[in-house]
Scaffold this motif. Structure first.
Motif, PDB file in Angstrom:
ATOM      1  N   ALA A  55       0.952  -1.421  -0.199  1.00 43.62           N
ATOM      2  CA  ALA A  55       0.294   0.361   0.106  1.00 43.62           C
ATOM      3  C   ALA A  55       1.168   1.305  -0.189  1.00 43.62           C
ATOM      4  CB  ALA A  55      -0.764  -0.182   1.156  1.00 43.62           C
ATOM      5  N   PRO A  56       0.997   2.510  -0.906  1.00 46.97           N
ATOM      6  CA  PRO A  56       0.880   2.881  -0.612  1.00 46.97           C
ATOM      7  C   PRO A  56       0.738   4.262   0.665  1.00 46.97           C
ATOM      8  CG  PRO A  56      -0.756   3.570  -1.748  1.00 46.97           C
ATOM      9  CD  PRO A  56      -1.339   2.316  -1.222  1.00 46.97           C
ATOM     10  N   PRO A  57       2.369   4.759   1.415  1.00 44.20           N
ATOM     11  CA  PRO A  57       2.584   4.545   2.808  1.00 44.20           C
ATOM     12  C   PRO A  57       1.580   5.602   3.263  1.00 44.20           C
ATOM     13  CG  PRO A  57       3.769   6.507   0.979  1.00 44.20           C
ATOM     14  CD  PRO A  57       2.996   5.573   1.059  1.00 44.20           C
ATOM     15  N   THR A  58       0.849   6.558   2.527  1.00 46.25           N
ATOM     16  CA  THR A  58      -0.485   7.357   3.299  1.00 46.25           C
ATOM     17  C   THR A  58      -1.474   8.007   1.956  1.00 46.25           C
ATOM     18  OG1 THR A  58       0.522   9.877   2.250  1.00 46.25           O
ATOM     19  CG2 THR A  58       1.178   8.651   4.585  1.00 46.25           C
ATOM     20  N   LYS A  59      -2.625   8.373   3.092  1.00 45.67           N
ATOM     21  CA  LYS A  59      -3.577   8.048   1.816  1.00 45.67           C
ATOM     22  C   LYS A  59      -3.332   9.385   0.576  1.00 45.67           C
ATOM     23  CE  LYS A  59      -8.060   7.567   4.569  1.00 45.67           C
ATOM     24  NZ  LYS A  59      -9.181   8.340   5.028  1.00 45.67           N
ATOM     25  N   ALA A  60      -2.429  10.740   0.936  1.00 42.18           N
ATOM     26  CA  ALA A  60      -1.866  11.024  -0.286  1.00 42.18           C
ATOM     27  C   ALA A  60      -1.215  10.728  -0.790  1.00 42.18           C
ATOM     28  CB  ALA A  60      -1.626  12.761   0.638  1.00 42.18           C
ATOM     29  N   ALA A  61      -0.586   9.482  -0.576  1.00 42.33           N
ATOM     30  CA  ALA A  61       0.153   9.292  -1.816  1.00 42.33           C
ATOM     31  C   ALA A  61      -0.131   8.409  -2.731  1.00 42.33           C
ATOM     32  CB  ALA A  61       1.610   8.471  -0.660  1.00 42.33           C
TER      33      ALA A  61
END
Length: 486
Positions: free
Chosen positions: A398-404
């Motif tokens: 998964a990406p490191p954060t939602k924004a990423a």
């Protein structure tokens, strides 16, 4: 030998359209990505398959039914570029088929066939259209809903049409503009014909169909007590973003003005019949789409997918009014038609070359970089793709954060409140990723700044941090793989 178009049935037409679409789009089945947005849709779809509703674990600025398309394909066929691109091809063929059926209602089978064939071309070539875009999804359902409106006589079919149009809107919100244009058309027509009861019933059923889709998409969020997340992500976030990311309406005029002039010119020469109610409806849809372009203040190439099926109908009818070309000119036209899919021919050469060099038809850094990472057991804990983010999906991380989720979302500060991001700025978000999450591996692109060139401070921080805390582990074509030093 002139084809006998009158003998064509819809099944034969669909087979021809699908085969043409498949031939044009097939070599792109093996590309890592054609447009970055498609990569984001795939990642969002995978998160849904993994049990996370859109906007909960990951976040992107699109309505949920776009992600549902990808989630459905992944749920049935697994992680398959081939399956996703195949069903994208099916969307294109179905859109062209409904365009054909609408053309038959307004003109001849010959005109309708060529209209549909060019629909396949325009939905598959020139730019990033070989991938599966949200416009492919929303346009197919809108054209299907429109066909129901012009072909079915029973009033209850308006409910089905409303559901199809609702699916279109919940795949891409700007389709609300042509939907409202159609509703306005029905209201004005009802007033002129003094048919209040009939028009009230039809528009009510249309509205109920749209509302049903809205409620259906909201239901999972209601049951999980997250309705506010559904509302803010789908409706409030796009409004906030459009206010901050202002584009001048004048930027849409190079597309809008020529189309308006053509329609006026065709009307003056009586190439199109504005007394025909179905043609009036087509023009209202075109107007609605054009208004959405003006409101957005920009017209990316893939936006035009929404316009092509409808503008092709009056264009094809107008062209049919011209004198028939002599044989030498017909041969030239035939040659041009053979040259139109040049992008496909080049891509066939590309995948063959890639197979000979690397042993695989699959190509692009979004495939090759994850393959290197897997084969060399490079650390993937909290890996951060600043480019080629389809790599998250290939690696199963998964990406490191939602924004990423989409790399550029890191720079869209106006959207942070709507994705429940505790960081208030792009700098704080990037700092949190690099200094708190501390990804072991970062993937970037050679010769390209991590973020938009205008974001000097953000790029400087990223460049300095990479230089101080990371080493360049490997380069694959334009893909740069960095590994953390400590």
């Amino acid at each position: 030998m002139t084809p006998n178009y009158q003998k064509l049935d819809w099944k034969t037409v669909f087979l021809i359209l699908f085969l043409v679409a498949f031939f044009i789009r097939f070599p792109f089945f093996f590309r890592d990505y054609v447009d970055r947005d498609e990569s984001t849709f795939i990642i969002m779809g995978q998160a849904w398959v993994d049990g996370n509703l859109p906007y909960t674990a990951l976040w992107d600025l699109k309505p949920p039914l776009t992600f549902l398309f990808f989630a459905g394909v992944i749920a049935v066929f697994g992680k398959s570029f081939l399956a996703i691109r195949f069903f994208g091809t099916l969307l294109v063929a179905l859109t062209a088929l409904f365009t054909y059926k609408i053309g038959v209602k307004l003109s001849s089978k010959k005109v309708a066939f060529w209209c549909a064939l060019f629909c396949v071309f325009l939905l598959s070539l020139f730019g990033s259209l070989q991938g599966v875009m949200s416009e492919h999804i929303c346009t197919m359902f809108f054209v299907a809903g429109f066909y129901v409106l012009v072909s079915k006589q029973s009033t209850w079919w308006y409910l089905i049409a409303g559901m199809l149009l609702g699916i279109s809107v919940m795949s891409k919100l700007n389709m609300a503009y042509p939907l409202l244009a159609l509703v306005l058309f029905y209201i004005v027509t009802g007033i002129r014909q003094n048919a209040w009861i009939s028009i009230l019933l039809k528009t009510s059923l249309l509205g109920v169909g749209v509302l049903f889709v809205l409620v259906a998409t909201a239901t999972p969020y209601i049951f999980t007590d997250q309705l506010s997340l559904w509302w803010t992500s789908i409706f409030e976030a796009p409004l906030a973003y459009s206010k901050v990311k202002f584009h001048s309406p004048l930027k849409a005029l190079p597309i809008v003005i020529p189309i308006i002039l053509f329609l006026l010119f065709a009307y003056r020469l009586k190439w199109i019949d504005l007394k025909n109610q179905w043609m009036q409806m087509i023009l209202m849809v075109i107007l609605g789409v054009l208004v959405s372009f003006v409101q957005a203040g920009k017209v990316n190439g893939h936006y035009l997918i929404q316009l092509h099926p409808f503008i092709l109908v009056p264009i094809a009818i107008a062209v049919s009014k011209l004198p028939e070309l002599r044989r030498p000119y017909q041969l030239i036209i035939a040659l041009v038609l053979l040259l139109i899919p040049m992008e496909a021919y080049l891509e066939y050469g590309n995948i063959i070359s890639n197979k000979l060099k690397k042993g695989s038809f699959y190509n692009g850094e979004g495939v090759d970089v994850p393959k290197y990472i897997q084969e060399n057991q490079v650390e993937t804990e909290n890996i951060f793709f600043t480019e080629y983010h389809i790599g998250y999906w290939v690696l199963g991380v998964a990406p490191p954060t939602k924004a990423a989720t989409h790399p550029s979302n890191i720079t869209r500060e106006a959207l942070f409140p709507y994705m429940n991001n505790p960081r208030s700025s792009s700098f704080l978000e990037l700092k949190y990723i690099l200094e708190e999450i501390r990804p072991k591996t970062i993937v970037a692109r050679k010769g390209k700044k991590i973020f938009d060139k205008k974001l000097i401070e953000l790029n400087a921080y990223m460049d300095n941090y990479l230089e101080e805390h990371y080493r360049l582990l490997h380069t694959i074509d334009r893909g740069l793989i960095y590994q953390r030093l400590e």
